[in-house]
Design an enzyme around this catalytic site. Structure first.
Site, PDB file in Angstrom:
ATOM      1  N   ARG A  51       0.314  -1.586   0.082  1.00 15.01           N
ATOM      2  CA  ARG A  51       0.045  -0.122  -0.299  1.00 15.01           C
ATOM      3  C   ARG A  51       1.047   0.763  -0.021  1.00 15.01           C
ATOM      4  O   ARG A  51       0.715   1.993  -0.550  1.00 15.01           O
ATOM      5  CB  ARG A  51      -0.746  -0.135   0.713  1.00 15.01           C
ATOM      6  CG  ARG A  51      -2.061  -0.686   1.326  1.00 15.01           C
ATOM      7  CD  ARG A  51      -2.793  -1.410   2.390  1.00 15.01           C
ATOM      8  NE  ARG A  51      -1.857  -2.008   2.857  1.00 15.01           N
ATOM      9  CZ  ARG A  51      -2.094  -3.282   2.512  1.00 15.01           C
ATOM     10  NH1 ARG A  51      -2.200  -4.248   1.438  1.00 15.01           N
ATOM     11  NH2 ARG A  51      -1.017  -4.449   2.256  1.00 15.01           N
ATOM     12  N   THR A  52       1.537   1.366   0.870  1.00 14.66           N
ATOM     13  CA  THR A  52       2.929   2.647   0.640  1.00 14.66           C
ATOM     14  C   THR A  52       3.283   3.207  -0.222  1.00 14.66           C
ATOM     15  O   THR A  52       3.134   4.277  -0.798  1.00 14.66           O
ATOM     16  CB  THR A  52       3.595   2.998   2.480  1.00 14.66           C
ATOM     17  OG1 THR A  52       2.882   2.269   3.825  1.00 14.66           O
ATOM     18  CG2 THR A  52       3.844   4.010   2.728  1.00 14.66           C
ATOM     19  N   LYS A  80      25.137  -3.325   0.134  1.00 11.53           N
ATOM     20  CA  LYS A  80      27.362  -3.435   0.060  1.00 11.53           C
ATOM     21  C   LYS A  80      27.634  -2.798   1.394  1.00 11.53           C
ATOM     22  O   LYS A  80      29.048  -2.352   1.460  1.00 11.53           O
ATOM     23  CB  LYS A  80      27.615  -2.937  -0.964  1.00 11.53           C
ATOM     24  CG  LYS A  80      26.887  -3.706  -1.795  1.00 11.53           C
ATOM     25  CD  LYS A  80      27.637  -2.868  -3.598  1.00 11.53           C
ATOM     26  CE  LYS A  80      26.616  -2.836  -5.101  1.00 11.53           C
ATOM     27  NZ  LYS A  80      26.868  -1.700  -5.420  1.00 11.53           N
ATOM     28  N   ARG A 101      11.004   3.917   3.727  1.00 13.72           N
ATOM     29  CA  ARG A 101      10.877   3.338   4.640  1.00 13.72           C
ATOM     30  C   ARG A 101      11.687   1.738   5.413  1.00 13.72           C
ATOM     31  O   ARG A 101      12.381   1.429   4.397  1.00 13.72           O
ATOM     32  CB  ARG A 101       9.975   2.197   4.333  1.00 13.72           C
ATOM     33  CG  ARG A 101       9.547   0.738   5.178  1.00 13.72           C
ATOM     34  CD  ARG A 101       8.188   0.449   4.886  1.00 13.72           C
ATOM     35  NE  ARG A 101       7.172   0.665   5.153  1.00 13.72           N
ATOM     36  CZ  ARG A 101       5.782  -0.034   5.076  1.00 13.72           C
ATOM     37  NH1 ARG A 101       5.273  -1.303   4.921  1.00 13.72           N
ATOM     38  NH2 ARG A 101       4.890   0.609   5.514  1.00 13.72           N
ATOM     39  N   HIS A 129       4.252   5.381  11.992  1.00 11.69           N
ATOM     40  CA  HIS A 129       3.936   5.895  10.449  1.00 11.69           C
ATOM     41  C   HIS A 129       2.777   6.356   9.988  1.00 11.69           C
ATOM     42  O   HIS A 129       1.963   6.321   9.865  1.00 11.69           O
ATOM     43  CB  HIS A 129       3.222   3.810  10.563  1.00 11.69           C
ATOM     44  CG  HIS A 129       2.807   3.731   8.901  1.00 11.69           C
ATOM     45  ND1 HIS A 129       3.142   4.870   8.129  1.00 11.69           N
ATOM     46  CD2 HIS A 129       2.455   2.673   7.749  1.00 11.69           C
ATOM     47  CE1 HIS A 129       2.957   3.863   6.798  1.00 11.69           C
ATOM     48  NE2 HIS A 129       2.373   2.768   6.665  1.00 11.69           N
TER      49      HIS A 129
HETATM   50  N1   CP Z   1      -0.574  -0.488   5.593  1.00 11.49           N
HETATM   51  C1   CP Z   1       0.292  -0.446   5.321  1.00 11.49           C
HETATM   52  O1   CP Z   1       1.831   0.267   5.439  1.00 11.49           O
HETATM   53  O2   CP Z   1       0.599  -1.174   4.188  1.00 11.49           O
HETATM   54  P1   CP Z   1       1.849  -2.059   3.643  1.00 11.49           P
HETATM   55  O3   CP Z   1       2.997  -2.149   4.783  1.00 11.49           O
HETATM   56  O4   CP Z   1       1.709  -2.522   2.667  1.00 11.49           O
HETATM   57  O5   CP Z   1       2.871  -0.263   3.421  1.00 11.49           O
END
Ligand code: CP
Length: 304
Positions: A51-52, A80, A101, A129
């Site tokens: 999603r993100t 590396k 992320r 998040h």
């Molecule tokens: N909700 C969410 O962060 O989903 P993903 O881990 O798929 O990005």
């Protein structure tokens, strides 16, 4: 230049403006289709995501921009031994904005401190998040009409679930919001959230183990999966992973207008039989995530 590390980086008024903008984008997409012409978004994902990452990419493409990046640490020079600080300096030469992320808490913050372009925390370990929280806020505001006056139950892995930590931080700023935390004892909210966020700000909350007992009092039920990737041993994960399973029987205990949210991915914690319940909003939630990320990109690039 502005980054987004936590939902607290935006005031309540700025969040309202962001959600208003996202709503306008949703209603009149053509108005925004070329706002990011010539701009590039980098998605630097050291941890898996559907999603993100893809909603950020979709958001930039729908704004007329382009995207580049990596989806796993293995496919970047992190494999590396390159540091996040060095990587962001490189990315700063190639892109205009970066969504990152990382499994290590604080890594996007380190990147932001060395970056020449806006950095967005797209999830750092079990910490925060913020763009999921923007998604959650927009979903609640759009479907309930307000972010005030509600009892929200957060259920599942409240220890490692970063979406939960960010959402609590964001919601305490609204009027008359109370929390019910539903988790096994091992997965309770961290002490720093309980002490420094809730108690310090006199926010009403309670912590329970049984979901059935509190279902009738909830306006929103925010389910979360048990975060397998954050457990130190598989045995604990296996013991706790199916502690909560939301099914039709449990839904029958809830208010007629209670809303079920989930940041997804779902594992077993919501039975698929709940998907057809009109109170199940977790798939709608996903779409709001794309519009709010479009609004965020425009805002951080100062294109509005
Ligand atoms: N909700 C969410 O962060 O989903 P993903 O881990 O798929 O990005």
């Amino acid at each position: 230049m502005r980054h987004l590390m936590s939902p607290m980086d935006f005031s309540v008024e700025e969040l309202e403006n962001l959600m208003d903008l996202a709503e306008d984008i949703q209603n009149v997409p053509a108005k925004y289709a070329h706002k990011c012409d010539g701009r590039i978004l980098a998605t630097c994902f050291y941890e898996p995501s559907t999603r993100t990452r893809l909603s950020f990419e979709s958001a930039m493409l729908r704004l007329g921009g382009k995207v580049l990046g990596f989806a796993t640490a293995d496919s970047s020079s992190a494999a590396k031994g390159e540091s996040v600080s060095d990587t962001i300096r490189i990315i700063s030469s190639y892109a205009d904005i970066c969504a990152m992320r990382h499994p290590k808490e604080g890594a996007p913050m380190v990147a932001a401190s060395k970056s020449w372009i806006p950095v967005i925390n797209a999830g750092d370990g079990g910490h925060q998040h913020p763009t999921q929280t923007l998604t959650d806020l927009m979903t609640i505001r759009s479907l309930k009409g307000s972010l005030s006056d509600m009892t929200i139950g957060l259920c599942g892995d409240l220890k490692f679930g970063r979406t939960v930590h960010s959402l609590i931080n964001a919601l305490i700023r609204y009027e008359n919001v109370s929390f019910v935390f539903i988790s096994p004892p091992e997965l309770r909210i961290p002490d720093y959230i309980r002490e420094d966020v809730l108690i310090k700000n006199n926010i009403p909350f309670k912590e329970v183990i049984k979901l059935d007992d509190v279902m009738p009092e909830l306006d929103i039920l925010y389910m979360t999966r048990v975060q397998r990737e954050r457990f130190f041993n598989e045995e604990d994960y296996v013991r706790l992973k199916d502690f909560y399973i939301l099914n039709k029987e449990k839904m029958s205990l809830a208010k007629k207008d209670m809303m079920v949210l989930h940041p997804l991915p779902r594992v077993n914690e919501i039975s698929v039989e709940v998907d057809d319940d009109e109170r199940a909003m977790y798939f709608k939630q996903v779409r709001y995530g794309m519009f709010i990320r479009m609004a965020l990109i425009l805002t951080l690039l100062e294109l509005v």
